[in-house]
Design a protein around this motif. Sequence first.
Motif, PDB file in Angstrom:
ATOM      1  N   CYS A 194      18.863  -0.484  -1.790  1.00  0.00           N
ATOM      2  CA  CYS A 194      18.062   0.741  -1.732  1.00  0.00           C
ATOM      3  C   CYS A 194      16.590   0.361  -1.656  1.00  0.00           C
ATOM      4  O   CYS A 194      16.161  -0.627  -2.268  1.00  0.00           O
ATOM      5  N   ILE A 195      15.822   1.117  -0.890  1.00  0.00           N
ATOM      6  CA  ILE A 195      14.359   1.011  -0.871  1.00  0.00           C
ATOM      7  C   ILE A 195      13.812   2.364  -1.301  1.00  0.00           C
ATOM      8  O   ILE A 195      14.150   3.400  -0.712  1.00  0.00           O
ATOM      9  N   TYR A 196      12.973   2.355  -2.323  1.00  0.00           N
ATOM     10  CA  TYR A 196      12.471   3.579  -2.952  1.00  0.00           C
ATOM     11  C   TYR A 196      10.951   3.531  -2.903  1.00  0.00           C
ATOM     12  O   TYR A 196      10.329   2.681  -3.536  1.00  0.00           O
ATOM     13  N   THR A 197      10.328   4.431  -2.126  1.00  0.00           N
ATOM     14  CA  THR A 197       8.882   4.424  -1.989  1.00  0.00           C
ATOM     15  C   THR A 197       8.269   5.603  -2.734  1.00  0.00           C
ATOM     16  O   THR A 197       8.857   6.681  -2.824  1.00  0.00           O
ATOM     17  N   GLY A 198       7.060   5.380  -3.254  1.00  0.00           N
ATOM     18  CA  GLY A 198       6.326   6.417  -3.962  1.00  0.00           C
ATOM     19  C   GLY A 198       4.905   6.504  -3.452  1.00  0.00           C
ATOM     20  O   GLY A 198       4.683   6.686  -2.250  1.00  0.00           O
ATOM     21  N   TYR A 199       3.927   6.327  -4.328  1.00  0.00           N
ATOM     22  CA  TYR A 199       2.521   6.505  -3.951  1.00  0.00           C
ATOM     23  C   TYR A 199       2.102   5.475  -2.911  1.00  0.00           C
ATOM     24  O   TYR A 199       2.204   4.259  -3.142  1.00  0.00           O
ATOM     25  N   LEU A 200       1.635   5.973  -1.775  1.00  0.00           N
ATOM     26  CA  LEU A 200       1.116   5.140  -0.696  1.00  0.00           C
ATOM     27  C   LEU A 200      -0.314   5.608  -0.445  1.00  0.00           C
ATOM     28  O   LEU A 200      -0.540   6.689   0.088  1.00  0.00           O
ATOM     29  N   GLY A 201      -1.283   4.787  -0.848  1.00  0.00           N
ATOM     30  CA  GLY A 201      -2.670   5.228  -0.922  1.00  0.00           C
ATOM     31  C   GLY A 201      -3.432   5.197   0.380  1.00  0.00           C
ATOM     32  O   GLY A 201      -4.640   5.417   0.388  1.00  0.00           O
ATOM     33  N   GLY A 202      -2.781   4.932   1.481  1.00  0.00           N
ATOM     34  CA  GLY A 202      -3.448   4.897   2.775  1.00  0.00           C
ATOM     35  C   GLY A 202      -2.457   4.472   3.840  1.00  0.00           C
ATOM     36  O   GLY A 202      -1.313   4.107   3.545  1.00  0.00           O
ATOM     37  N   GLU A 203      -2.899   4.508   5.085  1.00  0.00           N
ATOM     38  CA  GLU A 203      -1.996   4.204   6.181  1.00  0.00           C
ATOM     39  C   GLU A 203      -1.518   2.753   6.156  1.00  0.00           C
ATOM     40  O   GLU A 203      -0.395   2.449   6.573  1.00  0.00           O
ATOM     41  N   ALA A 204      -2.354   1.830   5.645  1.00  0.00           N
ATOM     42  CA  ALA A 204      -1.930   0.436   5.545  1.00  0.00           C
ATOM     43  C   ALA A 204      -0.775   0.285   4.563  1.00  0.00           C
ATOM     44  O   ALA A 204       0.092  -0.577   4.749  1.00  0.00           O
ATOM     45  N   GLN A 205      -0.750   1.123   3.532  1.00  0.00           N
ATOM     46  CA  GLN A 205       0.344   1.059   2.566  1.00  0.00           C
ATOM     47  C   GLN A 205       1.591   1.754   3.094  1.00  0.00           C
ATOM     48  O   GLN A 205       2.709   1.351   2.772  1.00  0.00           O
ATOM     49  N   VAL A 206       1.420   2.792   3.918  1.00  0.00           N
ATOM     50  CA  VAL A 206       2.586   3.364   4.592  1.00  0.00           C
ATOM     51  C   VAL A 206       3.241   2.312   5.471  1.00  0.00           C
ATOM     52  O   VAL A 206       4.469   2.229   5.574  1.00  0.00           O
ATOM     53  N   ALA A 207       2.421   1.461   6.079  1.00  0.00           N
ATOM     54  CA  ALA A 207       2.952   0.398   6.934  1.00  0.00           C
ATOM     55  C   ALA A 207       3.843  -0.563   6.146  1.00  0.00           C
ATOM     56  O   ALA A 207       4.787  -1.143   6.711  1.00  0.00           O
ATOM     57  N   LEU A 208       3.560  -0.747   4.850  1.00  0.00           N
ATOM     58  CA  LEU A 208       4.435  -1.584   4.016  1.00  0.00           C
ATOM     59  C   LEU A 208       5.835  -0.993   3.951  1.00  0.00           C
ATOM     60  O   LEU A 208       6.833  -1.706   4.088  1.00  0.00           O
ATOM     61  N   ALA A 209       5.901   0.319   3.714  1.00  0.00           N
ATOM     62  CA  ALA A 209       7.200   0.980   3.652  1.00  0.00           C
ATOM     63  C   ALA A 209       7.904   0.920   5.001  1.00  0.00           C
ATOM     64  O   ALA A 209       9.118   0.667   5.080  1.00  0.00           O
ATOM     65  N   GLU A 210       7.169   1.141   6.074  1.00  0.00           N
ATOM     66  CA  GLU A 210       7.753   1.070   7.414  1.00  0.00           C
ATOM     67  C   GLU A 210       8.319  -0.323   7.682  1.00  0.00           C
ATOM     68  O   GLU A 210       9.411  -0.464   8.249  1.00  0.00           O
ATOM     69  N   LYS A 211       7.581  -1.347   7.276  1.00  0.00           N
ATOM     70  CA  LYS A 211       8.042  -2.722   7.486  1.00  0.00           C
ATOM     71  C   LYS A 211       9.310  -2.989   6.678  1.00  0.00           C
ATOM     72  O   LYS A 211      10.264  -3.604   7.176  1.00  0.00           O
ATOM     73  N   ALA A 212       9.328  -2.541   5.428  1.00  0.00           N
ATOM     74  CA  ALA A 212      10.512  -2.738   4.592  1.00  0.00           C
ATOM     75  C   ALA A 212      11.723  -2.036   5.199  1.00  0.00           C
ATOM     76  O   ALA A 212      12.830  -2.589   5.239  1.00  0.00           O
ATOM     77  N   PHE A 213      11.536  -0.812   5.685  1.00  0.00           N
ATOM     78  CA  PHE A 213      12.631  -0.075   6.312  1.00  0.00           C
ATOM     79  C   PHE A 213      13.168  -0.829   7.529  1.00  0.00           C
ATOM     80  O   PHE A 213      14.370  -0.813   7.805  1.00  0.00           O
ATOM     81  N   SER A 214      12.250  -1.471   8.276  1.00  0.00           N
ATOM     82  CA  SER A 214      12.660  -2.211   9.465  1.00  0.00           C
ATOM     83  C   SER A 214      13.398  -3.497   9.113  1.00  0.00           C
ATOM     84  O   SER A 214      14.412  -3.837   9.731  1.00  0.00           O
ATOM     85  N   LEU A 215      12.906  -4.210   8.087  1.00  0.00           N
ATOM     86  CA  LEU A 215      13.509  -5.495   7.718  1.00  0.00           C
ATOM     87  C   LEU A 215      14.882  -5.322   7.083  1.00  0.00           C
ATOM     88  O   LEU A 215      15.761  -6.175   7.242  1.00  0.00           O
ATOM     89  N   TRP A 216      15.078  -4.230   6.342  1.00  0.00           N
ATOM     90  CA  TRP A 216      16.358  -3.989   5.660  1.00  0.00           C
ATOM     91  C   TRP A 216      16.933  -2.659   6.131  1.00  0.00           C
ATOM     92  O   TRP A 216      16.974  -1.658   5.398  1.00  0.00           O
ATOM     93  N   GLY A 217      17.351  -2.657   7.388  1.00  0.00           N
ATOM     94  CA  GLY A 217      17.791  -1.427   8.030  1.00  0.00           C
ATOM     95  C   GLY A 217      19.011  -0.795   7.404  1.00  0.00           C
ATOM     96  O   GLY A 217      19.222   0.418   7.533  1.00  0.00           O
ATOM     97  N   ASN A 218      19.839  -1.592   6.711  1.00  0.00           N
ATOM     98  CA  ASN A 218      21.062  -1.049   6.117  1.00  0.00           C
ATOM     99  C   ASN A 218      20.853  -0.512   4.706  1.00  0.00           C
ATOM    100  O   ASN A 218      21.785   0.058   4.122  1.00  0.00           O
TER     101      ASN A 218
END
Length: 278
Positions: free
Chosen positions: A81-105
């Motif tokens: 599971c990947i669980y995202t919360g406070y993302l303080g800017g677009e660069a931090q949203v990119a962290l979540a996007e990257k995690a979603f891409s690396l662990w697609g399942n």
Amino acid sequence: MIRPVEPKKILCIHDLSGVGRCSLAVILPVLSVMGLQPVALPTVVLSTHTGGLGEPARLDGSLYGEAALDHYHALGLDFDCIYTGYLGGEAQVALAEKAFSLWGNAHKIVDPVMGDNGRAYSSVTPALIQRIRDLCRSADLILPNYTEAQLLLERAPVSDPLEDPAAQALADDLTALAPNVVVTGLPLGKYIGCAGGGRDRFVLKKLHLDRSFPGTGDLYGAVLIGSLMQGNALSAAADNAAEFVSLAIQNTPAGQDTRFGVWFESLLPRLCPAARDD
């Protein structure tokens, strides 16, 4: 003898506040005691949360987060599971996007932290709202509060009381973004409730609040996700989470400074899976 089963791993992409019971300071102990293995990825480190304790010292975690994700991937770690919360800017949203891409399942859960009480936070820009809205489209489950639900639906945030049918409709509308939704913080008469949309539709009236505390949303989300990972249906997980938050509020002595959150620690044994005999 029953052999132990390796705990499910949950990558938690949230902020970390040193003082104040919220975000990772709440999420990590809750998920751990529920028999899961949380892996913390701090988006920002704060000396305190931002709810009335002055201007906190702040350390942005974007560069660290990028390197940490690369390290975890190189190690061959798998996340359930990947669980995202406070993302303080677009660069931090990119962290979540990257995690979603690396662990697609992995099961992807987004708490789109953007506002409360009918207002977006001052740091939340239209561009950031759009990035978080796009992130929600990649999620299996989203957990907005009432204000955030309105922002995601591109409606003007309001804080008027809702009746049950309207609460259910709000959750249903959000399934255009994600297949499963729980909208929290719904004012339902004398209670603060939640509504679920998607495969498991429900409206729960649980919390009768006479005090407001920071961090209860994080506590709610952690218990809900822990319950889901234990195999519960979404409505049952939401019920478990609301019950625990209600108990934590009742457990906090009257007269305590609400800025320091609810006294949940002594209640953690209630979340432990039933002991298994050898």
